[in-house]
Scaffold this motif. Structure first.
Motif, short mmCIF file in Angstrom:
data_model
loop_
_atom_site.label_atom_id
_atom_site.label_comp_id
_atom_site.label_asym_id
_atom_site.label_seq_id
_atom_site.Cartn_x
_atom_site.Cartn_y
_atom_site.Cartn_z
N THR A 91 0.83 -1.21 0.00
CA THR A 91 0.00 0.00 0.00
C THR A 91 0.86 1.25 0.00
OG1 THR A 91 -0.15 0.14 2.42
CG2 THR A 91 -1.79 -1.20 1.30
N CYS A 92 2.09 1.12 0.49
CA CYS A 92 3.02 2.26 0.49
C CYS A 92 3.71 2.41 -0.85
CB CYS A 92 4.07 2.08 1.57
SG CYS A 92 3.43 1.96 3.23
N ARG B 284 4.18 10.67 -1.70
CA ARG B 284 3.14 11.32 -0.90
C ARG B 284 3.65 12.54 -0.15
NH1 ARG B 284 -1.37 8.10 0.70
NH2 ARG B 284 -1.94 6.74 -1.05
N HIS C 155 0.65 5.36 14.00
CA HIS C 155 1.32 4.98 12.75
C HIS C 155 2.11 3.69 12.93
CE1 HIS C 155 0.25 8.31 10.18
NE2 HIS C 155 0.48 9.14 11.17
N TYR D 158 4.52 0.40 8.21
CA TYR D 158 4.10 0.33 6.82
C TYR D 158 3.53 1.63 6.27
CZ TYR D 158 4.41 -4.40 8.59
OH TYR D 158 4.85 -5.53 9.22
N ASP D 159 3.10 2.52 7.15
CA ASP D 159 2.48 3.76 6.64
C ASP D 159 3.26 5.02 7.00
OD1 ASP D 159 1.88 4.36 9.32
OD2 ASP D 159 -0.22 3.81 9.14
N MET E 165 3.54 7.75 4.49
CA MET E 165 2.28 8.40 4.13
C MET E 165 1.78 9.31 5.25
SD MET E 165 0.23 5.37 2.11
CE MET E 165 0.36 4.15 3.41
#
Length: 297
Positions: A13-14, A65, A266, A269-270, A273
């Protein structure tokens, strides 16, 4: 293998937009021959140089991002690390130490005498090694979700790393990880080889405690409160850098030059973002975190 694939899907997803960094003031892109490999890089913007180092199985596009907040007033040098993105594998194994030497050779070839560094996960480890092996090239070092020793990861993460090998390639072929890789890799057929090499690197024990303690440039550590890295390891990392020894004092007279930040809500993995990430690292990288500010009494 099932647990590894679940983590890999989350990482994907990243990486959904793992293309080139887009910038209006691009000043260069291409390949540099360093240490027997062809390393891909892109330079954008103007100002003090900032080197961006992406995470494992990703590319420079992982920073997309947060790029608008990161590259304002900066000359950004983004790279695809060895075997990743547009930088193809050779017969050389994947190694953090070799990656650091690659980065040093690239910077010297580009005529860049010193940079600030922002590295995430594997890129953070490569940035740490760059600071250890070539300290004169690094002015400030910001490490996101980074370990200084292999045992910094939770035991279940270490178990997942043990499972990474060429055999995982077939299971990952339908995931965004492979599709992002295949879209830009010079040799997409090297994907199983990359997984095998990454697995071998992650199995090798390392502990750079003594070298971390000798770093002289300012360092900032940033993690999510749900990171894959053990809190005790995070604290130890900060202590090795001279932090966490005593109260800073009313006038910050005992304040170390290094910084620690935990971003709430957080995960590993994110982190790239998180809108809080550039807000956290930019003041540090810009040298705006003063050691002894004037205080009103």
């Amino acid at each position: 293998m099932k647990k590894y694939l679940i983590s890999a899907m989350v990482i994907a997803t990243c990486m959904a937009a793992a293309g080139s960094i887009q910038a209006q003031d691009a000043t260069g892109k291409g390949y540099a021959r360093v240490n027997g490999i062809k390393m891909y890089y892109e330079i954008s913007g103007t100002g003090e140089p900032l080197l961006l180092l992406h995470g494992g199985l990703g590319s420079m596009g992982m920073f997309e991002r947060i790029m608008p907040a990161i590259n304002a007033g900066r000359q950004v040098i983004a790279v695809d690390l060895y075997g990743h993105g547009r930088t193809a594998l050779t017969d050389r194994p994947v190694s953090y130490i070799d990656m650091a030497d690659d980065l040093a050779a690239l910077l010297r070839q580009l005529g860049i005498k010193q940079v600030d560094v922002l590295g995430y996960s594997m890129g953070g480890i490569a940035g740490l090694r760059l600071a250890i092996q070539h300290p004169g090239l690094v002015r400030r070092l910001a490490l996101v979700s980074t370990v200084f020793a292999r045992d910094g990861f939770y035991p279940d993460i270490l178990a997942q790393q043990e499972q990474m090998n060429a055999g995982a390639a077939a299971l990952l072929k339908q995931t965004p990880i492979y599709k992002s890789y295949a879209a830009i890799a010079p040799q997409p057929e090297d994907f199983p080889k990359l997984l095998e090499q990454m697995g071998q690197m992650m199995k090798r024990p390392f502990d750079w405690s003594a070298e971390v303690a000798r770093l002289e440039m300012p360092v900032m550590l940033v993690y999510g409160d749900g990171d894959m890295i053990r809190p005790a390891h995070i604290v130890k990392f900060y202590e090795l850098l001279g932090g966490g020894k005593k109260d800073a004092g009313w006038n910050r007279e005992n304040m170390p030059q290094n910084r620690l930040a935990i971003l709430p809500n957080h995960t590993h993995y994110d982190m790239l973002m998180a809108p809080e990430l550039p807000q956290t690292v930019r003041p540090f990288l810009d040298g705006k975190m003063q050691a002894r500010p004037e205080l009103e009494h």
